[in-house]
Design a protein around this motif. Structure first.
Motif, PDB file in Angstrom:
ATOM      1  N   UNK A  87       0.817  -1.215   0.000  1.00  0.00           N
ATOM      2  CA  UNK A  87       0.000   0.000   0.000  1.00  0.00           C
ATOM      3  C   UNK A  87       0.848   1.261   0.000  1.00  0.00           C
ATOM      4  N   UNK A  88       0.296   2.316  -0.600  1.00  0.00           N
ATOM      5  CA  UNK A  88       1.005   3.598  -0.672  1.00  0.00           C
ATOM      6  C   UNK A  88      -0.015   4.714  -0.490  1.00  0.00           C
ATOM      7  N   UNK A  89       0.402   5.817   0.121  1.00  0.00           N
ATOM      8  CA  UNK A  89      -0.494   6.955   0.305  1.00  0.00           C
ATOM      9  C   UNK A  89      -0.384   7.514   1.709  1.00  0.00           C
ATOM     10  N   UNK A  90      -1.384   8.304   2.091  1.00  0.00           N
ATOM     11  CA  UNK A  90      -1.419   8.938   3.404  1.00  0.00           C
ATOM     12  C   UNK A  90      -2.564   8.356   4.223  1.00  0.00           C
ATOM     13  N   UNK A  91      -2.273   7.994   5.465  1.00  0.00           N
ATOM     14  CA  UNK A  91      -3.268   7.449   6.387  1.00  0.00           C
ATOM     15  C   UNK A  91      -3.466   8.456   7.515  1.00  0.00           C
ATOM     16  N   UNK A  92      -4.679   8.961   7.635  1.00  0.00           N
ATOM     17  CA  UNK A  92      -4.990   9.973   8.650  1.00  0.00           C
ATOM     18  C   UNK A  92      -5.638   9.295   9.844  1.00  0.00           C
ATOM     19  N   UNK A  93      -4.983   9.399  11.008  1.00  0.00           N
ATOM     20  CA  UNK A  93      -5.430   8.719  12.219  1.00  0.00           C
ATOM     21  C   UNK A  93      -5.688   9.749  13.311  1.00  0.00           C
TER      22      UNK A  93
END
Length: 203
Positions: A87-93
């Protein structure tokens, strides 16, 4: 789009049967889909004979676009396959401040080691963000979650302890049962504004 891919296969194999073999379709389906494509365009794309099919002049022009579409679809499918594997990208937590300080560093270290191409944006706040409006991908919450159509999973449980400073207990009224707390100053968390007690001996 699918019909354009079918046309490209027919043009390259010169046969409805062989194109169907490549695509996993019956010959009749391939022939029908090409006929429907020609009807939509209002142009004849193929010359048909009992043994062979060939492109018309219009078909030759259209074939170049069909090949581009097929290449783009193939590239998109490959990209999605790679995305599943890495997986690639931005994860907002988002999570409570105490969780961000004490638990998330270890979790994020393991996560980013396993998925190095993901960038994590961590929001440590005791305010319950609107997950949809704030475009949050993942939220750690304490207590129950209501009011939004979310996928909820229990990841852990928290054992709560009732504690007090010895100097406070020495200066205050005795504490023998939960009702005595009514005469004391108690701290609550915004996620659970009430203290709830239970006993294994309760009926």
């Amino acid at each position: 789009m699918n019909d354009m891919i079918i046309l490209a296969e027919v043009a390259e194999t010169g046969s409805f049967t062989r194109a169907g073999g490549r695509l996993g379709m019956p010959k009749s389906t391939v022939s029908q889909r090409i006929a429907q494509l020609e009807a939509r365009l209002g142009l004849r794309l193929l010359n048909r004979s009992t043994r062979h099919v060939s492109l018309t002049g219009s078909g030759q022009v259209y074939l170049e676009y069909c090949r581009r579409v097929r290449a783009e679809v193939s590239a998109a499918n490959m990209a999605m396959t790679n995305l599943k594997e890495q997986p690639v990208g931005t994860l907002k937590i988002t999570c409570p401040e105490v969780t961000a300080s004490y638990f998330m560093p270890t979790f994020l270290h393991g996560f980013t080691t396993q998925f190095p191409r993901i960038t994590v944006e961590l929001i440590g706040t005791n305010r319950h963000l609107d997950i949809i409006r704030e475009r949050v991908d993942f939220a750690f919450r304490v207590g129950t979650t209501t009011g939004q159509d979310l996928i909820v999973r229990r990841v852990s449980s928290i054992k709560r302890l009732l504690v007090a400073a010895p100097t406070y207990l020495a200066a205050g009224s005795p504490l023998r049962e939960p009702s005595d707390l009514l005469h004391h100053r108690c701290l609550v968390h915004d996620a659970q504004p009430e203290w709830v007690f239970s006993s294994d001996d309760a009926p």
